[in-house]
Design an enzyme around this catalytic site. Structure first.
Site, PDB file in Angstrom:
ATOM      1  N   CYS A 144      39.011  43.054  35.540  1.00 46.04           N
ATOM      2  CA  CYS A 144      37.580  43.390  35.427  1.00 46.04           C
ATOM      3  C   CYS A 144      36.812  43.050  36.708  1.00 46.04           C
ATOM      4  O   CYS A 144      37.187  42.162  37.454  1.00 46.04           O
ATOM      5  CB  CYS A 144      36.961  42.593  34.285  1.00 46.04           C
ATOM      6  SG  CYS A 144      37.788  42.841  32.727  1.00 46.04           S
ATOM      7  N   ARG A 174      40.644  46.640  42.062  1.00 52.04           N
ATOM      8  CA  ARG A 174      41.132  45.551  41.216  1.00 52.04           C
ATOM      9  C   ARG A 174      41.871  46.077  39.986  1.00 52.04           C
ATOM     10  O   ARG A 174      42.551  45.327  39.306  1.00 52.04           O
ATOM     11  CB  ARG A 174      39.958  44.673  40.768  1.00 52.04           C
ATOM     12  CG  ARG A 174      39.305  43.924  41.913  1.00 52.04           C
ATOM     13  CD  ARG A 174      37.974  43.362  41.477  1.00 52.04           C
ATOM     14  NE  ARG A 174      38.111  42.338  40.454  1.00 52.04           N
ATOM     15  CZ  ARG A 174      38.111  41.038  40.687  1.00 52.04           C
ATOM     16  NH1 ARG A 174      38.000  40.603  41.915  1.00 52.04           N
ATOM     17  NH2 ARG A 174      38.219  40.179  39.713  1.00 52.04           N
ATOM     18  N   TRP A 229      39.008  45.982  32.308  1.00 50.56           N
ATOM     19  CA  TRP A 229      40.442  46.129  32.134  1.00 50.56           C
ATOM     20  C   TRP A 229      40.731  45.539  30.764  1.00 50.56           C
ATOM     21  O   TRP A 229      40.542  44.337  30.551  1.00 50.56           O
ATOM     22  CB  TRP A 229      41.176  45.360  33.229  1.00 50.56           C
ATOM     23  CG  TRP A 229      42.624  45.672  33.345  1.00 50.56           C
ATOM     24  CD1 TRP A 229      43.182  46.824  33.821  1.00 50.56           C
ATOM     25  CD2 TRP A 229      43.719  44.819  33.015  1.00 50.56           C
ATOM     26  NE1 TRP A 229      44.543  46.728  33.803  1.00 50.56           N
ATOM     27  CE2 TRP A 229      44.910  45.521  33.319  1.00 50.56           C
ATOM     28  CE3 TRP A 229      43.831  43.535  32.498  1.00 50.56           C
ATOM     29  CZ2 TRP A 229      46.175  44.978  33.120  1.00 50.56           C
ATOM     30  CZ3 TRP A 229      45.093  42.999  32.298  1.00 50.56           C
ATOM     31  CH2 TRP A 229      46.249  43.718  32.609  1.00 50.56           C
ATOM     32  N   ASN A 237      33.643  38.871  32.818  1.00 46.94           N
ATOM     33  CA  ASN A 237      35.043  38.812  33.264  1.00 46.94           C
ATOM     34  C   ASN A 237      35.663  37.585  32.623  1.00 46.94           C
ATOM     35  O   ASN A 237      35.012  36.531  32.573  1.00 46.94           O
ATOM     36  CB  ASN A 237      35.132  38.613  34.786  1.00 46.94           C
ATOM     37  CG  ASN A 237      34.941  39.902  35.548  1.00 46.94           C
ATOM     38  OD1 ASN A 237      34.647  40.936  34.960  1.00 46.94           O
ATOM     39  ND2 ASN A 237      35.083  39.827  36.863  1.00 46.94           N
ATOM     40  N   GLY A 238      36.909  37.690  32.190  1.00 45.98           N
ATOM     41  CA  GLY A 238      37.574  36.524  31.609  1.00 45.98           C
ATOM     42  C   GLY A 238      37.804  36.717  30.121  1.00 45.98           C
ATOM     43  O   GLY A 238      37.748  37.830  29.611  1.00 45.98           O
ATOM     44  N   GLU A 253      61.894  41.354  45.972  1.00 47.73           N
ATOM     45  CA  GLU A 253      60.607  41.914  46.376  1.00 47.73           C
ATOM     46  C   GLU A 253      60.702  43.447  46.526  1.00 47.73           C
ATOM     47  O   GLU A 253      59.810  44.174  46.093  1.00 47.73           O
ATOM     48  CB  GLU A 253      60.141  41.253  47.682  1.00 47.73           C
ATOM     49  CG  GLU A 253      58.878  41.810  48.300  1.00 47.73           C
ATOM     50  CD  GLU A 253      57.650  41.797  47.380  1.00 47.73           C
ATOM     51  OE1 GLU A 253      57.698  41.189  46.310  1.00 47.73           O
ATOM     52  OE2 GLU A 253      56.659  42.450  47.744  1.00 47.73           O
ATOM     53  N   LYS A 281      58.577  46.194  44.314  1.00 49.20           N
ATOM     54  CA  LYS A 281      57.756  47.265  44.908  1.00 49.20           C
ATOM     55  C   LYS A 281      58.118  48.599  44.275  1.00 49.20           C
ATOM     56  O   LYS A 281      57.260  49.376  43.901  1.00 49.20           O
ATOM     57  CB  LYS A 281      57.971  47.378  46.428  1.00 49.20           C
ATOM     58  CG  LYS A 281      57.370  46.339  47.314  1.00 49.20           C
ATOM     59  CD  LYS A 281      55.889  46.306  47.384  1.00 49.20           C
ATOM     60  CE  LYS A 281      55.298  45.467  46.294  1.00 49.20           C
ATOM     61  NZ  LYS A 281      55.146  44.059  46.500  1.00 49.20           N
ATOM     62  N   GLU A 314      57.144  48.881  40.545  1.00 49.53           N
ATOM     63  CA  GLU A 314      55.693  48.767  40.377  1.00 49.53           C
ATOM     64  C   GLU A 314      54.964  50.075  40.683  1.00 49.53           C
ATOM     65  O   GLU A 314      54.029  50.448  39.979  1.00 49.53           O
ATOM     66  CB  GLU A 314      55.213  47.671  41.332  1.00 49.53           C
ATOM     67  CG  GLU A 314      53.766  47.336  41.282  1.00 49.53           C
ATOM     68  CD  GLU A 314      53.408  46.236  42.284  1.00 49.53           C
ATOM     69  OE1 GLU A 314      54.143  46.046  43.265  1.00 49.53           O
ATOM     70  OE2 GLU A 314      52.376  45.582  42.077  1.00 49.53           O
ATOM     71  N   HIS A 317      79.631  38.214  38.202  1.00 51.78           N
ATOM     72  CA  HIS A 317      79.311  37.508  36.954  1.00 51.78           C
ATOM     73  C   HIS A 317      78.573  38.424  35.983  1.00 51.78           C
ATOM     74  O   HIS A 317      77.921  37.955  35.056  1.00 51.78           O
ATOM     75  CB  HIS A 317      78.487  36.251  37.253  1.00 51.78           C
ATOM     76  CG  HIS A 317      79.204  35.288  38.142  1.00 51.78           C
ATOM     77  ND1 HIS A 317      80.297  34.568  37.729  1.00 51.78           N
ATOM     78  CD2 HIS A 317      79.023  34.960  39.449  1.00 51.78           C
ATOM     79  CE1 HIS A 317      80.749  33.826  38.726  1.00 51.78           C
ATOM     80  NE2 HIS A 317      79.988  34.057  39.789  1.00 51.78           N
ATOM     81  N   LYS A 341      45.074  44.435  40.410  1.00 53.52           N
ATOM     82  CA  LYS A 341      45.276  43.737  41.679  1.00 53.52           C
ATOM     83  C   LYS A 341      45.223  42.231  41.475  1.00 53.52           C
ATOM     84  O   LYS A 341      46.006  41.486  42.036  1.00 53.52           O
ATOM     85  CB  LYS A 341      44.194  44.172  42.676  1.00 53.52           C
ATOM     86  CG  LYS A 341      44.302  43.490  44.031  1.00 53.52           C
ATOM     87  CD  LYS A 341      45.583  43.897  44.740  1.00 53.52           C
ATOM     88  CE  LYS A 341      45.799  43.177  46.053  1.00 53.52           C
ATOM     89  NZ  LYS A 341      47.185  43.298  46.502  1.00 53.52           N
TER      90      LYS A 341
HETATM   91  O1  M6R Z   1      46.998  37.279  43.985  1.00 52.61           O
HETATM   92  P1  M6R Z   1      48.363  36.712  43.750  1.00 52.61           P
HETATM   93  O2  M6R Z   1      49.180  36.655  44.992  1.00 52.61           O
HETATM   94  O3  M6R Z   1      48.345  35.388  43.040  1.00 52.61           O
HETATM   95  O4  M6R Z   1      49.069  37.749  42.768  1.00 52.61           O
HETATM   96  C1  M6R Z   1      50.328  37.499  42.227  1.00 52.61           C
HETATM   97  C2  M6R Z   1      50.947  38.757  41.661  1.00 52.61           C
HETATM   98  O5  M6R Z   1      50.167  39.254  40.601  1.00 52.61           O
HETATM   99  C3  M6R Z   1      51.106  39.846  42.717  1.00 52.61           C
HETATM  100  O6  M6R Z   1      51.824  39.396  43.826  1.00 52.61           O
HETATM  101  C4  M6R Z   1      51.829  41.076  42.122  1.00 52.61           C
HETATM  102  O7  M6R Z   1      53.155  40.744  41.819  1.00 52.61           O
HETATM  103  C5  M6R Z   1      51.769  42.237  43.101  1.00 52.61           C
HETATM  104  N1  M6R Z   1      51.025  43.327  42.517  1.00 52.61           N
HETATM  105  C6  M6R Z   1      53.086  42.792  43.470  1.00 52.61           C
HETATM  106  O8  M6R Z   1      52.969  43.824  44.402  1.00 52.61           O
END
Ligand code: M6R
Ligand code: UD1
Length: 680
Positions: free
Chosen positions: A2, A33, A87, A114-115, A554, A558, A561, A577, A675
């Protein structure tokens, strides 16, 4: 997640069109966001409040606004409006569940939030018993209705600040709120606990001082049940910042937002609210009060008005199609910004100003514990072993959510490092507070100055990567990685035995921008690979070992995601394993096989995969003769083993980007993701 935006103009005439546009543009700046619906509230024509809400993008809300039968030319000399991107957490994305939420069908009290309010069910039950009828599934609606209830049960005698103070004292959970009411025209009250909120100030004349006093009031507050009807004797001193030279009121505009990106185009002068601050804007003045004034309240007596350093241009896409693409391409620069003023390449020394005065404590730590989520967690995994090697201190990396579930023992001689791009990730913040309570030294590594993690940790490092807007984290990863490597080097600076190793790493850091540029130069080849060989795959495994375990996780994150292709990062040491069972001629595999001490072991993983008819694409160092003529390869320059992950991740970022484009995904806003994940 949000986003909140508010706009107040005082003695500064704006048409209804201008007010609506300012609010809508503010929401557009918060789009990155992640959100599913949006709405705003402005004044109507007959001392009423208009609420306009829509499911979907801000563009849809703008269209709905234009379709309203309103006189958009109507002027407002002074006005307060507020807006929100939602959101969904409680209830589906729908018009009725969008914010602002309201107290009743006359919109007497409207709220954006927000929250999460964790005790909303109890409040809702209480209000339902009193005859209130709820229209949405949100937790926020109970706050709007509770405000009306408290106001009425105090014979409408509370002022706006007292009213909100009384309401929020009944709430549990986390929040940032803006309140608006027909009972308090041209006033707004904002408050926060656990969710960020800042206020931008725009005046023609310079402010007299660069802080706002936190005002004191006595402790006799009204209560919800209304037993204490006394109005607190507010000790209202005019905030010194807003006094004009001649004593006359001056034109002023205020911009409230959950994040600076919505404010910076209007003004760079901002103040950050602290938890439990209540900001009241009325008659052009900003007053800050505390929800509770107690002896234990050790927050500062003023809130300083700071100057934002980000430029709007920095958060715009420039010539790129997507923020993610721009951010991938910015890395030769952003990695330099992370190191600027901190690495002396001639003397081979690192100086992190943010750790000044704390390095001796960190060196004596019993354990170093990294805590983070998602990509930030991967940067911890990528650097854990160089910490251990250089400092000989046991170093572990924890996922914040799992850490919280386990509630592990934490001691005063532990050093806990919280890594978060946004500095606002709920799980990481909760883990930080858990460690603070147990007396551990808490260190932050964040990209966001003024974020909760930056402010609440004892010390830390800002990674200075510049705003990252694409939901998929790219440049923040490389900068976090470098910040952690710099930290490991700085801690080991007095050790003679590791001097050569430190020098070798610092030389590698010096070459890094050009190494990254070299990989960016093969983007067309990677795009071709995505089009011709990977786009049709249903599943993709990424294998590696040692330093590259983090690269595999990682890279896979990506890909899943933003392209929605199932992808898994697999530690090559674990292949036999279990995961080896997946390998046949149809399984897509990327093997990370750059040259370091694990190379022979990765070679054996390659043989195991090839023996099962697997045909991996191999990420290898330029000119690797063992691989060149036998496999499909992606060649990257060789660097220091502990920095190789910074180079190897670039082709995986680019591949994920191209796969997402081929799949038609909204790259910067992938489905179901936000985000900044500010709820648990
Ligand atoms: O703002 P932060 O680094 O704490 O966020 C952590 C994760 O939510 C963030 O890295 C998320 O995994 C990314 N969208 C991945 O690309
Ligand atoms: C600081 C200034 C930078 C200036 C430089 C000049 C800020 C934000 N940074 O950078 O503009 O160019 O001095 O010497 O003003 N901190 C935390 N937790 C975190 C991150 C940081 O407590 O998660 C603290 C640090 O301990 C430090 C302060 O915030 O006290 C600033 O950190 P950082 O920006 O990393 O420090 P410098 O690199 O010295």
């Amino acid at each position: 997640m949000c986003g909140i935006f508010g706009y107040c103009n005082f003695l500064c005439e704006k048409s209804r069109r201008e007010v609506c546009d300012t609010l809508l543009n503010g929401l557009s700046r918060l789009e990155y966001r992640g959100y599913d619906s949006a709405g705003f509230a402005v004044d109507g024509d007959i001392e009423d409040t208009l609420i306009i809400k829509q499911v979907g993008k801000v563009a849809a809300l703008r269209k709905l606004t234009d379709d309203q039968p309103l006189d958009f030319s109507k002027p407002f000399i002074s006005h307060c409006g507020m807006a929100h991107t939602r959101w969904a957490t409680h209830g589906q994305p729908s018009q009725i569940n969008s914010h602002p939420q309201r107290s009743d069908d006359k919109n007497e009290f409207v709220v954006v939030h927000n929250g999460i309010i964790t005790n909303y069910k109890e409040i809702k039950l209480l209000l339902e018993k009193k005859g209130y009828v709820f229209e949405s599934d949100t937790d926020t609606e109970c706050v709007a209705k509770l405000t009306k209830y408290v106001f009425e049960s105090h014979n409408k005698e509370l002022n706006f600040t007292e009213l909100v103070k009384t309401v929020v004292k009944e709430l549990e959970g986390s929040y940032a709120f803006i309140f608006k009411s027909t009972h308090f025209p041209n006033e707004i009250v904002a408050t926060r606990r656990g969710s960020p909120l800042l206020i931008g100030v725009k005046t023609q004349k310079k402010l007299k001082v660069d802080f706002v006093d936190v005002e004191s009031s006595d402790n006799s507050f009204a209560t919800v049940e209304g037993q204490d009807m006394s109005r607190p004797a507010l000790n209202r001193s005019q905030s010194r910042a807003f006094l004009s030279e001649d004593g006359l009121p001056q034109p002023i505009e205020y911009f409230l937002a959950s994040d600076a990106s919505a404010i910076v185009e209007h003004t760079k002068r901002v103040l950050y609210l602290e938890d439990d601050d209540i900001a009241h804007i009325a008659d052009g003045e900003l007053h800050i009060h505390r929800v509770r004034r107690s002896k234990e309240d050790n927050t500062a007596p003023t809130r300083s008005i700071q100057t934002l350093e980000i430029e709007l241009a920095e958060i715009m896409k420039g010539s790129f199609d997507h923020f993610m693409q721009k951010e991938i391409y910015e890395q030769p620069e952003s990695v330099v910004n992370t190191m600027r003023g901190r690495v002396n390449f001639e003397n081979h020394e690192v100086t992190l100003g943010g750790l000044r005065g704390f390095t001796h404590i960190i060196r004596r730590a019993r354990r170093i514990i990294f805590v983070a989520c998602g990509t930030s967690y991967h940067s911890c995994l990528a650097t854990r072993s160089i910490f251990e090697e250089l400092n000989q201190i046991g170093t572990q990396a924890e996922l914040a959510s799992d850490f919280l579930d386990r509630e592990p023992p934490i001691f005063r001689d532990d050093v806990c490092v919280f890594v978060s791009q946004s500095g606002e990730t709920a799980d990481t913040i909760l883990a930080m507070r858990y460690c603070l309570e147990r007396g551990a030294l808490c260190v932050g590594v964040t990209n966001t100055v003024g974020s909760s993690i930056s402010r609440e940790t004892h010390c830390g490092v800002h990674i200075n990567a510049g705003p990252e807007i694409g939901v998929a984290s790219t440049k923040a990863y490389t900068s976090q990685y470098i910040a952690l490597v710099m930290m490991a080097i700085q801690l080991a600076q007095d050790s003679k035995s590791s001097q050569k190793r430190r020098e070798e790493i610092i030389d590698g850091l010096y070459r890094l921008p050009s190494d990254i540029k070299e990989v960016l130069a093969i983007d067309a080849k990677l795009q071709q690979l995505a089009v011709e060989q990977l786009a049709q795959e249903k599943s993709l495994l990424i294998l590696g070992r040692g330093y590259q375990n983090a690269t595999c996780l990682e890279g896979a994150l990506k890909i899943k995601e933003i392209s929605y292709i199932h992808s898994e990062g697999i530690f090559a040491g674990e292949l036999k394993h279990g995961p080896l069972a997946l390998i046949d001629e149809t399984m897509a595999v990327i093997l990370v096989m750059t040259q370091d001490k694990y190379y022979p072991k990765v070679q054996s993983a390659l043989q195991q995969v090839s023996a099962r008819s697997g045909n991996p694409i191999v990420i290898c160092n330029t000119g690797d003769e063992n691989l060149k003529n036998h496999h499909r390869t992606i060649e990257v320059p060789k660097t220091s083993d502990c920095l190789q992950g910074l180079v190897n991740i670039i082709p995986l970022q680019l591949l994920s980007y191209h796969l997402a484009i081929l799949k038609g995904v909204d790259v910067d806003f992938p489905r179901n993701l936000a985000k900044s994940v500010t709820v648990e």
